[in-house]
Design a protein around this motif. Structure first.
Motif, PDB file in Angstrom:
ATOM      1  N   PHE A 197       0.829  -1.200   0.000  1.00 20.75           N
ATOM      2  CA  PHE A 197       0.000   0.000   0.000  1.00 20.75           C
ATOM      3  C   PHE A 197       0.869   1.257   0.000  1.00 20.75           C
ATOM      4  O   PHE A 197       0.615   2.208  -0.757  1.00 20.75           O
ATOM      5  N   LEU A 198       1.902   1.283   0.830  1.00 21.19           N
ATOM      6  CA  LEU A 198       2.750   2.467   0.905  1.00 21.19           C
ATOM      7  C   LEU A 198       3.507   2.709  -0.398  1.00 21.19           C
ATOM      8  O   LEU A 198       3.759   3.856  -0.776  1.00 21.19           O
ATOM      9  N   LYS A 199       3.847   1.647  -1.093  1.00 22.61           N
ATOM     10  CA  LYS A 199       4.498   1.805  -2.389  1.00 22.61           C
ATOM     11  C   LYS A 199       3.584   2.453  -3.413  1.00 22.61           C
ATOM     12  O   LYS A 199       4.030   3.241  -4.256  1.00 22.61           O
ATOM     13  N   GLU A 200       2.297   2.114  -3.325  1.00 21.65           N
ATOM     14  CA  GLU A 200       1.362   2.484  -4.394  1.00 21.65           C
ATOM     15  C   GLU A 200       0.419   3.616  -4.029  1.00 21.65           C
ATOM     16  O   GLU A 200      -0.353   4.056  -4.874  1.00 21.65           O
ATOM     17  N   HIS A 201       0.463   4.124  -2.803  1.00 16.17           N
ATOM     18  CA  HIS A 201      -0.555   5.089  -2.384  1.00 16.17           C
ATOM     19  C   HIS A 201      -0.434   6.398  -3.154  1.00 16.17           C
ATOM     20  O   HIS A 201       0.614   6.735  -3.707  1.00 16.17           O
ATOM     21  N   ASP A 202      -1.506   7.132  -3.174  1.00 12.14           N
ATOM     22  CA  ASP A 202      -1.609   8.411  -3.875  1.00 12.14           C
ATOM     23  C   ASP A 202      -0.801   9.453  -3.119  1.00 12.14           C
ATOM     24  O   ASP A 202      -1.190   9.882  -2.028  1.00 12.14           O
ATOM     25  N   ARG A 203       0.310   9.890  -3.678  1.00  2.93           N
ATOM     26  CA  ARG A 203       1.184  10.852  -2.995  1.00  2.93           C
ATOM     27  C   ARG A 203       0.539  12.235  -2.875  1.00  2.93           C
ATOM     28  O   ARG A 203       1.045  13.086  -2.139  1.00  2.93           O
ATOM     29  N   GLY A 204      -0.544  12.465  -3.581  1.00  2.00           N
ATOM     30  CA  GLY A 204      -1.225  13.752  -3.495  1.00  2.00           C
ATOM     31  C   GLY A 204      -2.219  13.831  -2.354  1.00  2.00           C
ATOM     32  O   GLY A 204      -2.841  14.876  -2.136  1.00  2.00           O
ATOM     33  N   ARG A 205      -2.388  12.731  -1.628  1.00  2.00           N
ATOM     34  CA  ARG A 205      -3.340  12.697  -0.513  1.00  2.00           C
ATOM     35  C   ARG A 205      -2.645  12.162   0.734  1.00  2.00           C
ATOM     36  O   ARG A 205      -1.770  11.293   0.625  1.00  2.00           O
ATOM     37  N   PRO A 206      -3.019  12.636   1.900  1.00  2.00           N
ATOM     38  CA  PRO A 206      -2.523  11.986   3.110  1.00  2.00           C
ATOM     39  C   PRO A 206      -3.194  10.630   3.260  1.00  2.00           C
ATOM     40  O   PRO A 206      -4.273  10.397   2.708  1.00  2.00           O
ATOM     41  N   PHE A 207      -2.573   9.727   4.000  1.00  2.00           N
ATOM     42  CA  PHE A 207      -3.168   8.397   4.150  1.00  2.00           C
ATOM     43  C   PHE A 207      -3.408   8.068   5.618  1.00  2.00           C
ATOM     44  O   PHE A 207      -2.726   8.570   6.524  1.00  2.00           O
ATOM     45  N   PHE A 208      -4.405   7.218   5.819  1.00  2.00           N
ATOM     46  CA  PHE A 208      -4.666   6.569   7.113  1.00  2.00           C
ATOM     47  C   PHE A 208      -4.584   5.077   6.864  1.00  2.00           C
ATOM     48  O   PHE A 208      -5.420   4.504   6.175  1.00  2.00           O
ATOM     49  N   LEU A 209      -3.542   4.455   7.406  1.00  2.00           N
ATOM     50  CA  LEU A 209      -3.310   3.025   7.220  1.00  2.00           C
ATOM     51  C   LEU A 209      -3.512   2.321   8.551  1.00  2.00           C
ATOM     52  O   LEU A 209      -2.798   2.592   9.526  1.00  2.00           O
ATOM     53  N   ASN A 210      -4.491   1.434   8.604  1.00  2.00           N
ATOM     54  CA  ASN A 210      -4.692   0.590   9.784  1.00  2.00           C
ATOM     55  C   ASN A 210      -4.059  -0.772   9.526  1.00  2.00           C
ATOM     56  O   ASN A 210      -4.523  -1.524   8.674  1.00  2.00           O
ATOM     57  N   ILE A 211      -2.969  -1.056  10.228  1.00  2.00           N
ATOM     58  CA  ILE A 211      -2.304  -2.352  10.157  1.00  2.00           C
ATOM     59  C   ILE A 211      -2.843  -3.174  11.316  1.00  2.00           C
ATOM     60  O   ILE A 211      -2.536  -2.910  12.475  1.00  2.00           O
ATOM     61  N   SER A 212      -3.655  -4.167  11.022  1.00  2.00           N
ATOM     62  CA  SER A 212      -4.419  -4.870  12.057  1.00  2.00           C
ATOM     63  C   SER A 212      -3.980  -6.331  12.130  1.00  2.00           C
ATOM     64  O   SER A 212      -4.428  -7.172  11.349  1.00  2.00           O
ATOM     65  N   PHE A 213      -3.099  -6.627  13.076  1.00  2.00           N
ATOM     66  CA  PHE A 213      -2.570  -7.980  13.236  1.00  2.00           C
ATOM     67  C   PHE A 213      -3.597  -8.893  13.907  1.00  2.00           C
ATOM     68  O   PHE A 213      -4.255  -8.500  14.877  1.00  2.00           O
ATOM     69  N   ALA A 214      -3.682 -10.135  13.428  1.00  2.00           N
ATOM     70  CA  ALA A 214      -4.537 -11.137  14.060  1.00  2.00           C
ATOM     71  C   ALA A 214      -3.869 -11.798  15.256  1.00  2.00           C
ATOM     72  O   ALA A 214      -4.515 -12.534  15.994  1.00  2.00           O
ATOM     73  N   ARG A 215      -2.594 -11.567  15.471  1.00  2.00           N
ATOM     74  CA  ARG A 215      -1.852 -12.097  16.599  1.00  2.00           C
ATOM     75  C   ARG A 215      -1.489 -10.942  17.544  1.00  2.00           C
ATOM     76  O   ARG A 215      -1.543  -9.791  17.133  1.00  2.00           O
ATOM     77  N   PRO A 216      -1.181 -11.218  18.828  1.00  2.00           N
ATOM     78  CA  PRO A 216      -0.866 -12.516  19.425  1.00  2.00           C
ATOM     79  C   PRO A 216      -2.071 -13.329  19.912  1.00  2.00           C
ATOM     80  O   PRO A 216      -1.892 -14.253  20.717  1.00  2.00           O
TER      81      PRO A 216
END
Length: 483
Positions: free
Chosen positions: A180-199
């Motif tokens: 996602f970070l490689k491909e995100h729109d550089r003209g917009r700010p991003f909100f990325l939720n990284i949601s681990f299923a562990r521990p």
């Protein structure tokens, strides 16, 4: 490139608040989370008001108290409502943020957006066609599945991951986040939720992390004298036992898998941070980081396993906020105000400069990053309706220093001095020199339940009127901030 800040919200499932090196754990290896803690603020007294997956995430995404989400526990509808009038991701999307969730959503239906523009999902065993499972089937050796280690989703057993660690869901979650970070729109700010299923169980880290902790002496489970009530040999035989006295070897093995799962997650967070430093350093310098768990895991404390309890292992969670680089020199390293998951939504909206809807009950934590609050809440109120057994239905109030617990179905009260006894070994409810203090804390809970007008307070005393669970009027009717 937009100069509105980016926001990366790292959420994990079922991580105890004491499983960070920066929290004082002498064994666990969490250098990357400790690095974020050193760049920002660690909230010492962070709690999950309804400490299981569905109700805690309803609070998280709506910013509402549990009474207003209507989700007071598990085993009624067993779903997270997706029709809240406002959600964290939805408000950011409307404000022009590119919003992405990678990993566990636990929504119903599974593909519900909860306000995100896009979701890439790992839903453990709940979703046979999840994005992770589709990807796994394409990349794993023929005939291998994610479940072949043979440990159940709610088991206290542990084992090493059974195939290449690059195929582990923890690794997959970070790989998809980097994509996602490689491909995100550089003209917009991003909100990325990284949601681990562990521990969250299964406790199945790669073999190198499992063996790392299996060879070490780990912190013992806290077991108070009062915990004999949970010495249940028959329940202890079950793979998914919620209580029972296990042998020291069994507890150690479970904790080895659990600690290894956390360290592997930390390692993958380090992979993300290193990639950002290398590839998008300007974006990294303009990014807020939050790290939080939805609830904890008892891991044998007081002969209890899993979650839904008022005790520290289940209810206290790790919570870190690291601001963008230009703001890092001015923050408090540790904040001791009591905070809760409902505070995430107003905090993140404040970071983005987005107005907070009136239906939100939480408070922004941004002012606490720089100085103690003069008018912060006195306590938080937590609860959970019966899940594994009616006798463990509970309410609690705490400020992180004292805790009052009420178990209504067995008419038992408990009181702990967490400053002197963070392991909750000694129940002080009968202490002659504590009765004035206990009455004050009991009064906080009476005030909370009396304000609901639900019949659980009569003549100024706590009363569970019948065997039916406490039901919020907002279980089906959404709170809008004015009802």
């Amino acid at each position: 490139m937009s100069r509105r800040p980016n926001i990366i919200f790292i959420l994990c499932d079922q991580m105890r608040g004491d499983c960070l090196g920066s929290d004082g754990n002498p064994v666990i290896q969490t250098p990357n989370l400790d690095r974020l803690a050193g760049q920002g603020t660690r909230f010492l007294h962070a709690y999950s008001a309804v400490p299981s997956c569905i109700p805690s995430r309803a609070i998280l995404w709506s910013g509402q108290s549990q009474w207003h989400t209507g989700v007071l526990g598990m085993n009624r509808d067993d779903v997270i409502p997706c029709d809240f009038p406002h959600t964290l991701a939805g408000e950011l999307t409307a404000a022009g943020y590119q919003t992405q969730l990678v990993g566990k959503g636990h929504f119903e239906p599974q593909r519900a957006s909860m306000g995100f523009e896009q979701t890439v999902l790992d839903e453990s065993g709940r979703m046979p066609d999840s994005d992770f499972r589709q990807w796994f089937s394409l990349h794993a050796p023929a005939g291998v599945t994610p479940d072949d280690h043979g440990v159940g989703w709610n088991s206290w057993h542990a084992c090493a991951w059974h195939t290449d660690e690059a195929l582990h869901p923890t690794s997959w979650t970070v790989s998809r986040s980097i994509e996602f970070l490689k491909e995100h729109d550089r003209g917009r700010p991003f909100f990325l939720n990284i949601s681990f299923a562990r521990p969250h169980s299964p406790y199945d880290p790669p073999a190198r992390w499992f063996s790392c902790y299996e060879r070490q002496e780990l912190p013992d489970a806290f077991v108070g004298d009062w915990a004999q009530m949970h010495d249940d040999p028959e329940t202890a035989k079950k793979e998914d036992a919620w209580r029972g006295t296990m042998s020291p070897e069994q507890v150690h093995r479970a904790r080895s898998g659990y600690y290894g799962s956390i360290s592997f997650m930390d390692e993958q967070i380090g992979r993300l941070l290193e990639w950002m430093e290398r590839e998008i350093p300007d974006e990294l310098e303009n990014t807020w980081f939050l790290f939080l768990s939805d609830h904890g895991d008892m891991l044998g404390d007081h002969n209890l396993w899993r979650k839904t309890y008022a005790y520290e292992g289940s209810a206290r969670v790790p919570f870190l906020i690291a601001p963008p680089k230009k703001m890092q020199g001015d923050v408090r390293l540790v904040a001791d105000e009591v905070v809760e998951l409902r505070d995430v939504m107003p905090t993140v909206l404040g970071m983005a400069g987005v107005p907070v809807p009136s239906a939100v009950d939480g408070r922004s934590l941004i002012p606490l990053l720089n100085a103690p609050a003069e008018d912060w809440r006195t306590y938080i109120h937590g609860e959970h309706r019966a899940c594994y057994s009616p006798e463990q239905e509970m309410h609690y109030v705490t400020d992180g220093r004292r805790k009052f617990i009420w178990l209504p179905r067995i008419q038992r009260e408990q009181f702990f001095d967490l400053e002197a006894d963070p392991g909750e070994y000694e129940d002080l409810i009968e202490g002659a020199n504590r009765q004035g203090e206990i009455q004050r804390w009991r009064g906080y809970l009476i005030r909370e339940l009396e304000s609901r007008r639900c019949g659980w307070v009569k003549n100024g005393k706590l009363v569970a009127p019948d065997s039916e669970p406490l039901v919020s009027p907002f279980e089906k009717h959404r709170w809008t901030g004015s009802d």
